[in-house]
Design a protein around this motif. Structure first.
Motif, PDB file in Angstrom:
ATOM      1  N   LEU A  26      47.735  39.433  36.817  1.00 12.63           N
ATOM      2  CA  LEU A  26      46.512  39.188  37.583  1.00 12.63           C
ATOM      3  C   LEU A  26      46.920  38.691  38.962  1.00 12.63           C
ATOM      4  O   LEU A  26      47.570  37.646  39.081  1.00 12.63           O
ATOM      5  N   ILE A  27      46.550  39.451  39.990  1.00 10.04           N
ATOM      6  CA  ILE A  27      46.927  39.115  41.365  1.00 10.04           C
ATOM      7  C   ILE A  27      45.649  38.896  42.162  1.00 10.04           C
ATOM      8  O   ILE A  27      44.794  39.785  42.251  1.00 10.04           O
ATOM      9  N   ASP A  54      55.873  40.590  33.162  1.00  8.44           N
ATOM     10  CA  ASP A  54      54.607  40.766  32.460  1.00  8.44           C
ATOM     11  C   ASP A  54      53.841  39.441  32.393  1.00  8.44           C
ATOM     12  O   ASP A  54      54.445  38.360  32.408  1.00  8.44           O
ATOM     13  N   ASP A  55      52.508  39.528  32.304  1.00  5.31           N
ATOM     14  CA  ASP A  55      51.637  38.361  32.089  1.00  5.31           C
ATOM     15  C   ASP A  55      51.781  37.313  33.191  1.00  5.31           C
ATOM     16  O   ASP A  55      51.684  36.109  32.941  1.00  5.31           O
ATOM     17  N   VAL A  56      51.999  37.765  34.400  1.00  2.33           N
ATOM     18  CA  VAL A  56      52.141  36.874  35.557  1.00  2.33           C
ATOM     19  C   VAL A  56      50.788  36.755  36.256  1.00  2.33           C
ATOM     20  O   VAL A  56      50.058  37.743  36.386  1.00  2.33           O
ATOM     21  N   GLU A  57      50.448  35.545  36.719  1.00  4.57           N
ATOM     22  CA  GLU A  57      49.263  35.359  37.555  1.00  4.57           C
ATOM     23  C   GLU A  57      49.702  34.835  38.912  1.00  4.57           C
ATOM     24  O   GLU A  57      50.453  33.857  38.996  1.00  4.57           O
ATOM     25  N   ILE A  58      49.221  35.494  39.962  1.00  5.24           N
ATOM     26  CA  ILE A  58      49.614  35.181  41.336  1.00  5.24           C
ATOM     27  C   ILE A  58      48.351  34.838  42.114  1.00  5.24           C
ATOM     28  O   ILE A  58      47.414  35.639  42.188  1.00  5.24           O
ATOM     29  N   GLY A  59      48.312  33.635  42.702  1.00  5.44           N
ATOM     30  CA  GLY A  59      47.114  33.137  43.362  1.00  5.44           C
ATOM     31  C   GLY A  59      46.849  33.781  44.711  1.00  5.44           C
ATOM     32  O   GLY A  59      47.640  34.582  45.230  1.00  5.44           O
ATOM     33  N   ASN A 118      58.619  36.710  33.323  1.00  4.68           N
ATOM     34  CA  ASN A 118      57.429  36.889  32.498  1.00  4.68           C
ATOM     35  C   ASN A 118      56.649  35.576  32.372  1.00  4.68           C
ATOM     36  O   ASN A 118      57.241  34.506  32.242  1.00  4.68           O
ATOM     37  N   GLY A 119      55.322  35.685  32.395  1.00  6.97           N
ATOM     38  CA  GLY A 119      54.479  34.524  32.137  1.00  6.97           C
ATOM     39  C   GLY A 119      54.412  33.506  33.251  1.00  6.97           C
ATOM     40  O   GLY A 119      53.851  32.419  33.064  1.00  6.97           O
ATOM     41  N   VAL A 120      54.954  33.797  34.421  1.00 12.17           N
ATOM     42  CA  VAL A 120      54.946  32.846  35.537  1.00 12.17           C
ATOM     43  C   VAL A 120      53.535  32.729  36.109  1.00 12.17           C
ATOM     44  O   VAL A 120      52.794  33.717  36.191  1.00 12.17           O
ATOM     45  N   LYS A 121      53.152  31.502  36.519  1.00  7.37           N
ATOM     46  CA  LYS A 121      51.847  31.258  37.137  1.00  7.37           C
ATOM     47  C   LYS A 121      52.072  30.617  38.506  1.00  7.37           C
ATOM     48  O   LYS A 121      52.673  29.534  38.599  1.00  7.37           O
ATOM     49  N   LEU A 122      51.587  31.279  39.553  1.00  7.80           N
ATOM     50  CA  LEU A 122      51.736  30.799  40.924  1.00  7.80           C
ATOM     51  C   LEU A 122      50.360  30.500  41.504  1.00  7.80           C
ATOM     52  O   LEU A 122      49.486  31.378  41.535  1.00  7.80           O
ATOM     53  N   ASP A 123      50.166  29.280  41.970  1.00  9.87           N
ATOM     54  CA  ASP A 123      48.901  28.861  42.560  1.00  9.87           C
ATOM     55  C   ASP A 123      48.750  29.474  43.955  1.00  9.87           C
ATOM     56  O   ASP A 123      49.678  30.098  44.498  1.00  9.87           O
TER      57      ASP A 123
END
Length: 356
Positions: A182-183, A217-222, A239-244
């Motif tokens: 999700l970007i 995979d499954d990364v969210e980028i703010g 994988n799975g990293v979340k960036l605000d």
């Protein structure tokens, strides 16, 4: 479990209890039409209680349904209300939120007439391409991917299945994004890294940035995140990293799986971040150093050298959490100690005058 209702008309409490795996206490005929915080919830709302400091609101909330963590059932619940008792109220409430507010999606297979898709690009028939998008030569867009308005893919980009890219995102040439990512709007992945060398006259000459960016995979980028392409090789987000929002990842950085970084964190070139790291807001990290797995770096800290052991770190330069707190406590005593020194100096001066 049949979904007899939907987010527009609400849900029966029995349906929500099944959804979260909880038990109903009270009226099982309640109908829920919305969600809210426990302080502000109304008769048609579902809310939750997972933090004991909010238990004081149980007797005054107007919520129609309250999801309560089983561990908090040490006292009798106020009567006249409907409860769903579950092991983790917060997780249960998130499931309810997802029912009321499903992710925004375009029609499967949409090709907006204003989108530009190069003939050599491979776009899955179930992928959705919104208005103003540009998909350049050699790009691949996987099944059920969603590209909202004005997304630009430079040549050779790959977007994995079920990935959602929101408006005004740019992927530089050769950027690869994995599955189920999700970007958020305005992110730029694969722009040139900050690479220059200084000439004898003090002017700068650009170093070509010819590497790529690889997102797992499954990364969210703010929103408005910048992840620079490598000078050579790869800038990698695991994988799975979340960036605000507003995080900056420089060229050739490697971010380990399931790491999370809060807003305005900046990671300099060629740094290596371990798995399951947690960086608070406005953390800065110099280039060419590494962190171990399971490291926590607290807000506004500066990482100036390698962190080789798991644990929490604080300060600039970052130090082990307890050490940093002891140093902070010692610093607060300096004004008093200075005053004590001045007082002692005055006493010594007076003694010297008397003896002379």
């Amino acid at each position: 479990m049949s979904d007899a209702h939907n987010e527009r008309h609400g849900y029966a409490v029995r349906y929500l209890a099944d959804l979260v795996g909880g038990d109903i206490v009270g009226n099982d005929d309640v109908h829920v039409t919305g969600i809210n915080r426990i302080e502000f919830a109304g008769p048609g709302d579902c809310t939750f209680l997972s933090n004991p400091s909010y238990a004081k609101f149980l007797s005054v909330t107007q919520a129609g349904v309250i999801i309560v963590s089983r561990a908090l059932l040490t006292n009798e619940l106020p009567s006249g209300r409907t409860y769903i008792i579950t092991d983790d109220a917060y997780r249960g409430f998130v499931l309810v939120m997802q029912k009321f507010f499903p992710p925004l999606r375009m029609e499967a297979g949409l090709r907006h007439t204003s989108a530009t898709i190069h003939p050599s690009a491979v776009v899955d028939s179930t992928a959705s391409i919104g208005p103003g998008c540009v998909i350049s030569e050699g790009c691949v867009v996987g099944p059920r991917a969603q590209l909202f308005a004005n997304v630009v893919l430079y040549p050779g980009c790959h977007v994995g299945s079920d990935t959602v890219i929101h408006a005004n995102v740019t992927l530089g040439a050769g950027t690869h994004v994995g599955q189920r990512c999700l970007i958020h709007p305005g992110a730029v992945l694969g722009a040139d890294g900050f690479g220059f060398f200084e000439n004898p006259d003090g002017s700068f000459e650009k170093i070509p940035q010819v590497g790529t960016v690889e997102i797992g995979d499954d990364v969210e980028i703010g929103a408005n995140v910048a992840i620079d392409r490598a000078a050579v090789g790869t800038t990698r987000i695991g994988n799975g990293v979340k960036l605000d929002n507003l995080v900056h990842i420089a060229h050739n950085v490697d971010v380990g799986d399931n790491t999370a970084m809060a807003a305005q964190t900046g990671i300099s070139g060629s740094a290596r971040i371990g798995k399951r790291n947690r960086f608070g807001g406005q953390v800065g990290m110099v280039g060419h150093v590494a962190t171990a797995d399971d490291v926590i770096v607290e807000a506004q800290s500066g990482v100036s050298k390698a962190i080789t052991a798991a644990g929490a770190y604080l300060g600039s330069p970052a130090k082990e959490h307890r050490t940093a707190l002891r140093l902070e406590a010692a610093l607060r005593q300096i004004p008093r100690l200075l005053q004590d020194v001045r007082d002692l100096q005055r006493q010594i001066d007076e003694m010297n005058k008397t003896s002379s």
